[in-house]
Design a protein around this motif. Sequence first.
Motif, short mmCIF file in Angstrom:
data_model
loop_
_atom_site.label_atom_id
_atom_site.label_comp_id
_atom_site.label_asym_id
_atom_site.label_seq_id
_atom_site.Cartn_x
_atom_site.Cartn_y
_atom_site.Cartn_z
N LEU A 186 0.59 -1.29 0.20
CA LEU A 186 0.09 -0.01 0.27
C LEU A 186 1.12 1.40 -0.16
O LEU A 186 1.32 1.33 1.19
CB LEU A 186 -1.03 -0.17 0.85
N GLY A 195 0.07 4.29 -1.33
CA GLY A 195 -1.14 5.27 -1.52
C GLY A 195 -1.11 6.82 -1.21
O GLY A 195 -1.36 7.38 -1.70
N THR A 250 2.44 12.92 4.55
CA THR A 250 2.52 14.59 5.27
C THR A 250 3.10 14.70 6.09
O THR A 250 3.97 15.51 6.37
CB THR A 250 0.70 15.07 5.02
N ARG A 251 3.02 13.69 7.09
CA ARG A 251 3.86 13.89 8.46
C ARG A 251 5.01 13.98 7.85
O ARG A 251 6.04 14.20 9.16
CB ARG A 251 3.40 13.10 9.33
N GLN A 265 -5.36 3.47 -6.99
CA GLN A 265 -6.18 3.39 -6.09
C GLN A 265 -6.95 5.40 -6.90
O GLN A 265 -6.57 5.99 -7.06
CB GLN A 265 -5.95 3.66 -4.68
N GLY A 325 -7.87 6.65 1.24
CA GLY A 325 -7.25 5.87 2.36
C GLY A 325 -7.19 4.40 1.46
O GLY A 325 -6.75 4.28 0.22
N LYS A 352 -6.43 17.27 8.32
CA LYS A 352 -4.98 16.90 7.43
C LYS A 352 -4.78 18.25 6.82
O LYS A 352 -5.41 19.46 6.40
CB LYS A 352 -4.34 15.78 6.32
N LYS A 354 7.03 7.67 10.06
CA LYS A 354 5.52 8.50 10.02
C LYS A 354 5.68 9.96 9.83
O LYS A 354 5.62 10.57 9.13
CB LYS A 354 4.53 8.75 10.99
P1 UTP Z 1 -1.05 6.70 6.43
O1 UTP Z 1 -2.05 5.94 7.73
O2 UTP Z 1 0.60 6.50 7.77
O3 UTP Z 1 -1.10 7.95 5.45
O4 UTP Z 1 -0.23 5.22 5.44
P2 UTP Z 1 0.01 8.27 4.13
O5 UTP Z 1 -0.54 9.41 3.65
O6 UTP Z 1 1.18 7.69 4.31
O7 UTP Z 1 0.88 9.21 5.66
P3 UTP Z 1 0.21 10.52 6.53
O8 UTP Z 1 -0.50 10.27 7.79
O9 UTP Z 1 -0.21 11.77 5.08
O10 UTP Z 1 1.06 11.19 7.00
C1 UTP Z 1 -0.64 3.49 6.41
C2 UTP Z 1 -0.38 3.41 4.91
O11 UTP Z 1 -2.02 3.32 3.60
C3 UTP Z 1 -1.26 3.67 2.45
C4 UTP Z 1 0.24 4.69 3.09
O12 UTP Z 1 0.89 4.51 1.68
C5 UTP Z 1 0.74 3.49 3.90
O13 UTP Z 1 1.27 2.34 3.70
N1 UTP Z 1 -1.58 4.70 1.77
C6 UTP Z 1 -2.58 4.86 3.17
C7 UTP Z 1 -2.61 4.07 0.71
O14 UTP Z 1 -1.88 3.33 0.25
N2 UTP Z 1 -3.55 4.60 0.53
C8 UTP Z 1 -3.79 5.48 1.43
O15 UTP Z 1 -4.97 6.58 1.01
C9 UTP Z 1 -3.73 6.52 2.66
#
Ligand code: UTP
Length: 404
Positions: free
Chosen positions: A92, A94, A98-99, A174, A200, A331, A382
């Motif tokens: 995953l 996608g 951002t953090r 996605q 997501g 966000k 993260k």
């Molecule tokens: P996170 O919930 O940590 O989100 O994703 P993020 O977007 O990577 O980071 P922040 O919150 O913006 O800092 C957990 C996992 O789910 C994947 C991310 O790539 C990571 O492997 N993910 C998250 C997706 O594949 N698609 C999404 O829309 C969101």
Amino acid sequence: MNALETIKKYGQEQLLRFESELTDEQKNKLYSQIESLDFDLLKNIEEKPALNKGVISPLKAMELIEINVYREELKNIGLDAIRNGKVGAVMLAGGMGTRLGSDNPKGMYNVGITRKLYIFQCLINNLFDVVHESGSYIPLFIMTSDLNYESTTEFFEDKDYFGYPKDYVHFFKQEMAPACDYNGKVFLEAKDKVAVSPNGNGGWFLSMMRTGMLEKVKDYGIEWLNIFAVDNVCQRICDPAFIGATIKKDKTVGAKVVRKATPDERVGTICLEDGKPSIIEYYELTDEMAEERDERGERVYNFGVILNYLFRVDELEEIVKKSLPYHVVEKKIPYIDENGNFVKPESPNGYKFEQLVLDMIHLAASCLPYEVEREREFAPIKNKTGIDSVESARELLKLNGVEL
Ligand code: UTP
């Protein structure tokens, strides 16, 4: 419904604020983007369906003490499944990360110190461990979003797939969702473009279906998909003993879990909800639940998920027919203001809408929580520093003998 009807229905007139400045081509682009998006998602701000939980009770995990007794047997069952081509991996990737604050896809982040070691590279190296152990290549599906597809695929090409045979790697995209301010007004990202973000990680299987990946899964004869997050550099992928345990215990889903560091650690807790497997978020766990203990004196809500699940493909095809709730997440959303100036906010300024894999667990018939050692398998990245950061992940990589 056409774009104008959509705008009227959902009270989103601000999206046409710069219409008079647009060429016909730009207008058409904006209209067709509006028509392609699901504005119904906005109702989740009020309704918060993701927070409606049923009756929660404990779900026992298969603990390390038991796993270690049967490890060889479980491993052999898993290795057999891998050698028979029944297992695929889904990364995953996608998310926007951002953090972490890098503009590139998270997987392109270099965690090396004296040499370059990218997150994607760590994961491919981990996948190679099981390829060497089983003597079989495992098909790898990588989920990206519209925003990071090009950079991710180019990076893999450029790095020659870190030695993995490219024919076994399949990228897919996605879906995207609109992003809005705290009043539910959807942002513009440019005068002719609505602000969107990936919807997501919960839509991964539906996206696999929509992009033709399910046909590939079937052509390969894959029966089990191991999905995992891009950001855990110690991730064990297609772990034979985990696969073997899920098969042996006759469960349709396996979920890797770790013993929580503290009762209030910010990880989802595996449990039963109305008698079916489920995961509750850390903020849904009450103090009493966090302290509840079994006859051995052990906390009953003591196992946190690490975003590494094994799903049986035939059940996934049923699960996607049911709908997952949307989570409303605060966000930082880049946008253009009333004067057309681009703003990149320093702190959260609105909502994104995300479906989460963890909600799929509740739609499964059964689930085996499978304990793993967090020092060996859980090093999420993260943030840049502090908890779950590049720093903490480097420490764990070193502990596991990875040269940085
Ligand atoms: P996170 O919930 O940590 O989100 O994703 P993020 O977007 O990577 O980071 P922040 O919150 O913006 O800092 C957990 C996992 O789910 C994947 C991310 O790539 C990571 O492997 N993910 C998250 C997706 O594949 N698609 C999404 O829309 C969101």
